[in-house]
Design a protein around this motif. Sequence first.
Motif, PDB file in Angstrom:
ATOM      1  N   GLN A 149       0.834  -1.202   0.000  1.00  0.00           N
ATOM      2  CA  GLN A 149       0.000   0.000   0.000  1.00  0.00           C
ATOM      3  C   GLN A 149       0.876   1.263   0.000  1.00  0.00           C
ATOM      4  OE1 GLN A 149      -2.442   0.684   3.468  1.00  0.00           O
ATOM      5  NE2 GLN A 149      -4.223   1.244   2.212  1.00  0.00           N
ATOM      6  N   HIS A 150       1.986   1.211   0.765  1.00  0.00           N
ATOM      7  CA  HIS A 150       2.890   2.365   0.802  1.00  0.00           C
ATOM      8  C   HIS A 150       3.577   2.572  -0.549  1.00  0.00           C
ATOM      9  CE1 HIS A 150       3.340   2.191   5.482  1.00  0.00           C
ATOM     10  NE2 HIS A 150       2.244   2.786   5.093  1.00  0.00           N
ATOM     11  N   VAL A 151       3.923   1.469  -1.216  1.00  0.00           N
ATOM     12  CA  VAL A 151       4.582   1.597  -2.528  1.00  0.00           C
ATOM     13  C   VAL A 151       3.596   2.165  -3.553  1.00  0.00           C
ATOM     14  CG1 VAL A 151       5.674   0.329  -4.422  1.00  0.00           C
ATOM     15  CG2 VAL A 151       6.289  -0.218  -2.060  1.00  0.00           C
ATOM     16  N   GLU A 152       2.343   1.712  -3.494  1.00  0.00           N
ATOM     17  CA  GLU A 152       1.335   2.267  -4.412  1.00  0.00           C
ATOM     18  C   GLU A 152       1.178   3.769  -4.178  1.00  0.00           C
ATOM     19  OE1 GLU A 152       0.075   0.923  -7.127  1.00  0.00           O
ATOM     20  OE2 GLU A 152       1.428  -0.695  -6.517  1.00  0.00           O
ATOM     21  N   LEU A 153       1.188   4.158  -2.890  1.00  0.00           N
ATOM     22  CA  LEU A 153       1.033   5.583  -2.584  1.00  0.00           C
ATOM     23  C   LEU A 153       2.227   6.382  -3.125  1.00  0.00           C
ATOM     24  CD1 LEU A 153      -0.589   7.861  -1.215  1.00  0.00           C
ATOM     25  CD2 LEU A 153       0.751   7.449   0.843  1.00  0.00           C
ATOM     26  N   MET A 154       3.429   5.833  -2.975  1.00  0.00           N
ATOM     27  CA  MET A 154       4.595   6.615  -3.466  1.00  0.00           C
ATOM     28  C   MET A 154       4.541   6.756  -4.988  1.00  0.00           C
ATOM     29  SD  MET A 154       8.105   4.378  -3.159  1.00  0.00           S
ATOM     30  CE  MET A 154       7.889   3.912  -1.460  1.00  0.00           C
ATOM     31  N   ARG A 155       3.993   5.743  -5.671  1.00  0.00           N
ATOM     32  CA  ARG A 155       3.819   5.842  -7.122  1.00  0.00           C
ATOM     33  C   ARG A 155       2.826   6.970  -7.451  1.00  0.00           C
ATOM     34  NH1 ARG A 155       4.926   1.839 -10.596  1.00  0.00           N
ATOM     35  NH2 ARG A 155       2.910   2.043 -11.622  1.00  0.00           N
ATOM     36  N   ASP A 156       1.724   7.022  -6.707  1.00  0.00           N
ATOM     37  CA  ASP A 156       0.727   8.088  -6.917  1.00  0.00           C
ATOM     38  C   ASP A 156       1.351   9.459  -6.672  1.00  0.00           C
ATOM     39  OD1 ASP A 156      -1.164   6.194  -7.375  1.00  0.00           O
ATOM     40  OD2 ASP A 156      -2.152   6.365  -5.419  1.00  0.00           O
ATOM     41  N   ILE A 157       2.157   9.550  -5.605  1.00  0.00           N
ATOM     42  CA  ILE A 157       2.783  10.838  -5.262  1.00  0.00           C
ATOM     43  C   ILE A 157       3.702  11.282  -6.404  1.00  0.00           C
ATOM     44  CG2 ILE A 157       4.452  11.934  -3.701  1.00  0.00           C
ATOM     45  CD1 ILE A 157       3.216  10.271  -1.396  1.00  0.00           C
TER      46      ILE A 157
END
Length: 328
Positions: A149-157
């Motif tokens: 979930q954190h990796v997906e968020l960093m991709r979105d960021i």
Amino acid sequence: MRIFSGIQPTGRKHLGNFIGAIEQYVHHQDQGEAIYCIVDLHATTVRYDPTELRERLYDTAAILLAAGIDPARAIFFRQGDVLEHSELAWLLSSVTAFGDLNRMHQFKEKSGAQRDLASAGLFTYPVLMAADVLAYRADTVPVGDDQRQHVELMRDIAQRFNARFGETLVVPRGVYREIGARIMDLQEPARKMSTTGGTEQGTVYVLDDAATIERKFKRAVTDSGAEIVRRPDKPGISNLIEILAAVTGRSFEDVERAHAASRYGDFKAAVAEAVVERLQPVHERYDALRADEPALERVLREGAEKARAIAAPVLVDVRRAMGVGPVG
Ligand code: AQP
């Protein structure tokens, strides 16, 4: 290809950290330009003791070096030595949605356990994690399954930053082991093996001695059946199969076939033996590495200089794109 990953200086690294992350770090050292960081700033987001943090940082550094991280082949450093991480985290917070942070499972789990203070730092933890990776324009991030979930968020960021301020950051990709991305607690196999949330008897630590490891596996929770197969109704046995497959580099089918006629007790003993054997070289190297704190400091500082040489120009680009800081 550039690879980045970070690990918390909790000191007592467990078998989940070892299989899901540390073994991957060692493997990826030869796959590209690898950058590994002990994330002391992340460790301040929950209640902690400052003196102990330094001790645990050296413990963690020694474990990683003993496991095979080679500072000649990978950049290995302490997050707090490279100020660019903190600055980028602040800048990225302006393209991070509050609602996205509010959905993070880790915050929900950990904030509940903080009796005196659920800090804003714990809430914005994923933004700092995004900064760790994006500051290096890393392509891949080897982590355990719990970090998806954190990796997906960093991709979105990264995508939101590029859309808002122009193509500046690389959108990284998470890399998860096919076998061993989520090792479960031996006593509560529905929960992942964890530093803060697991049971003491169900958590095998990298530095546990052979007798302790054997005892923990002997007491591992199984089920009332007798088959050694991976099945949703057999979480305990499935986890033991996964551990044995991961530490020996064999497939699930191979492990199941080899132990089809074994009793649970014998199978548990076989898993324990394989884990002890896998960790033995780490134990053999650890004490000498841990005893020499000045040498550990030197390694981390030299690593930080190399890291800063990569992150500083990225920050120049980010500031320029955002119109903040010195002109130039
Ligand atoms: N059970 C696990 N199986 C596989 N991989 C795991 N990782 C953590 N638990 C498992 C991976 O280990 C890396 C380092 O995690 P960290 O920096 O979060 O270190 P930690 O805080 O000591 O690890 P925990 O157990 O995850 O702590 P809690 O949950 O208590 O905060 C990461 O790549 C992670 O995915």
